[in-house]
Scaffold this motif. Structure first.
Motif, PDB file in Angstrom:
ATOM      1  N   VAL A 176      -9.359  -1.517  -8.741  1.00 16.91           N
ATOM      2  CA  VAL A 176      -8.516  -1.410  -7.541  1.00 16.91           C
ATOM      3  C   VAL A 176      -7.186  -2.141  -7.691  1.00 16.91           C
ATOM      4  O   VAL A 176      -7.080  -3.161  -8.366  1.00 16.91           O
ATOM      5  CB  VAL A 176      -9.253  -1.898  -6.256  1.00 16.91           C
ATOM      6  N   ASP A 177      -6.172  -1.567  -7.035  1.00 14.70           N
ATOM      7  CA  ASP A 177      -4.827  -2.158  -7.063  1.00 14.70           C
ATOM      8  C   ASP A 177      -4.712  -3.294  -6.056  1.00 14.70           C
ATOM      9  O   ASP A 177      -3.923  -4.221  -6.254  1.00 14.70           O
ATOM     10  CB  ASP A 177      -3.781  -1.089  -6.695  1.00 14.70           C
ATOM     11  N   LEU A 178      -5.454  -3.182  -4.980  1.00 14.24           N
ATOM     12  CA  LEU A 178      -5.275  -4.146  -3.886  1.00 14.24           C
ATOM     13  C   LEU A 178      -6.574  -4.284  -3.088  1.00 14.24           C
ATOM     14  O   LEU A 178      -7.260  -3.292  -2.857  1.00 14.24           O
ATOM     15  CB  LEU A 178      -4.139  -3.639  -2.998  1.00 14.24           C
ATOM     16  N   ILE A 237       0.857  -1.191   0.000  1.00 11.85           N
ATOM     17  CA  ILE A 237       0.000   0.000   0.000  1.00 11.85           C
ATOM     18  C   ILE A 237       0.891   1.239   0.000  1.00 11.85           C
ATOM     19  O   ILE A 237       1.816   1.344   0.804  1.00 11.85           O
ATOM     20  CB  ILE A 237      -0.959  -0.034   1.203  1.00 11.85           C
ATOM     21  N   THR A 250     -10.264  -6.238  -9.380  1.00 15.48           N
ATOM     22  CA  THR A 250      -8.820  -6.002  -9.213  1.00 15.48           C
ATOM     23  C   THR A 250      -8.147  -5.769 -10.567  1.00 15.48           C
ATOM     24  O   THR A 250      -8.470  -6.432 -11.553  1.00 15.48           O
ATOM     25  CB  THR A 250      -8.186  -7.235  -8.519  1.00 15.48           C
ATOM     26  N   VAL A 286      -9.945   4.801  -1.154  1.00 12.28           N
ATOM     27  CA  VAL A 286     -10.226   3.567  -0.407  1.00 12.28           C
ATOM     28  C   VAL A 286     -11.727   3.294  -0.505  1.00 12.28           C
ATOM     29  O   VAL A 286     -12.536   4.047   0.046  1.00 12.28           O
ATOM     30  CB  VAL A 286      -9.822   3.649   1.084  1.00 12.28           C
ATOM     31  N   ILE A 325      -7.624   1.162  -3.200  1.00  7.91           N
ATOM     32  CA  ILE A 325      -7.695  -0.027  -2.342  1.00  7.91           C
ATOM     33  C   ILE A 325      -9.166  -0.332  -2.071  1.00  7.91           C
ATOM     34  O   ILE A 325      -9.986   0.584  -1.943  1.00  7.91           O
ATOM     35  CB  ILE A 325      -6.998   0.250  -0.980  1.00  7.91           C
ATOM     36  N   ILE A 346      -5.042   3.157   6.024  1.00  9.62           N
ATOM     37  CA  ILE A 346      -4.837   2.995   4.569  1.00  9.62           C
ATOM     38  C   ILE A 346      -5.095   4.334   3.879  1.00  9.62           C
ATOM     39  O   ILE A 346      -4.322   4.759   3.013  1.00  9.62           O
ATOM     40  CB  ILE A 346      -5.784   1.920   3.987  1.00  9.62           C
ATOM     41  N   ASP A 388     -11.347  -2.199   0.868  1.00 12.94           N
ATOM     42  CA  ASP A 388     -11.323  -2.814   2.199  1.00 12.94           C
ATOM     43  C   ASP A 388     -12.692  -3.483   2.387  1.00 12.94           C
ATOM     44  O   ASP A 388     -13.665  -2.823   2.759  1.00 12.94           O
ATOM     45  CB  ASP A 388     -11.065  -1.717   3.251  1.00 12.94           C
TER      46      ASP A 388
END
Ligand SMILES: C[S@@+](CC[C@H](N)C(=O)[O-])C[C@H]1O[C@@H](n2cnc3c(N)ncnc32)[C@H](O)[C@@H]1O
Length: 181
Positions: A91-93, A17, A123, A47, A23, A37, A25
């Protein structure tokens, strides 16, 4: 001595991150992880949070406003279903912290696979999925059984012990780091 905030900051950065990333969550609760984050990704990052518990989401928003990261956070509506109103490869993660066992329950692997399939859609190419669980035989057995089932969509890179935040305390946890296939 290293404080909890410093520990979390380091742990989240170790998982990749960083500033400007997007991101998700999932099962964010009141935002134990969402807030740190959001502080790391900053104003040009994002986020996305999902939780079926509206009370917890409201608590998260109050804290986010207090520490001035509310503009970085976007709530995706959820009633507990696994199709989210977000474009593919956004999203990256993805973070799945202390929530996979809620989904798997006694043995509900089809639901877990459904969730993972949707997270795979959201993702980006080479994006990451981080699964964190409480150390304990039952939880570990459930998630260990689930990992091979998702291996068509995510490749396991690393499994390690660490600490995760449970309320105000750091407790022992197991973390799986996976990459989108
Ligand atoms: C144990 S809490 C973990 C909160 C946070 N991730 C953390 O580590 O502090 C699990 C959260 O997942 C949420 N949850 C469980 N199943 C869900 C589902 N199907 N859809 C959305 N949220 C869900 C619950 O409402 C709860 O807030």
């Amino acid at each position: 001595m290293i404080g909890i905030a410093d520990y979390l900051d380091k742990q989240l950065r170790d998982y990749g991150i960083k500033e400007d990333l997007s991101i998700l969550d999932f099962g964010c609760g009141q935002g134990n992880y969402t807030i740190p984050i959001a502080q790391i990704v900053g104003g040009n990052g994002k986020v996305y949070v999902i939780d079926k518990d509206k009370t917890k989401l409201n608590q998260l928003l109050v804290i986010a406003k207090k520490v001035k990261v509310d503009k970085t956070i976007e709530i995706l509506e959820s009633e507990g279903q696994f199709d989210f109103d977000l474009s593919s490869e956004s999203v990256d993660l993805v973070m799945l912290f202390n929530v996979s066992c809620c989904i798997i329950g006694q043995d509900n692997y089809p639901e877990f696979q459904k969730l993972i399939h949707e997270l795979h859609r959201l993702t980006k190419k080479d994006g990451k999925l981080i699964i964190g669980i409480k150390e304990g035989k039952t939880m570990l057995n459930r998630v260990e059984t689930g990992i091979p089932l998702i291996s068509k969509e995510f490749k396991l890179d690393k499994k390690e012990k660490g600490k995760y935040l449970d309320g105000e305390k750091l407790r022992n946890g197991i973390f799986y780091s996976l990459t989108k296939k």
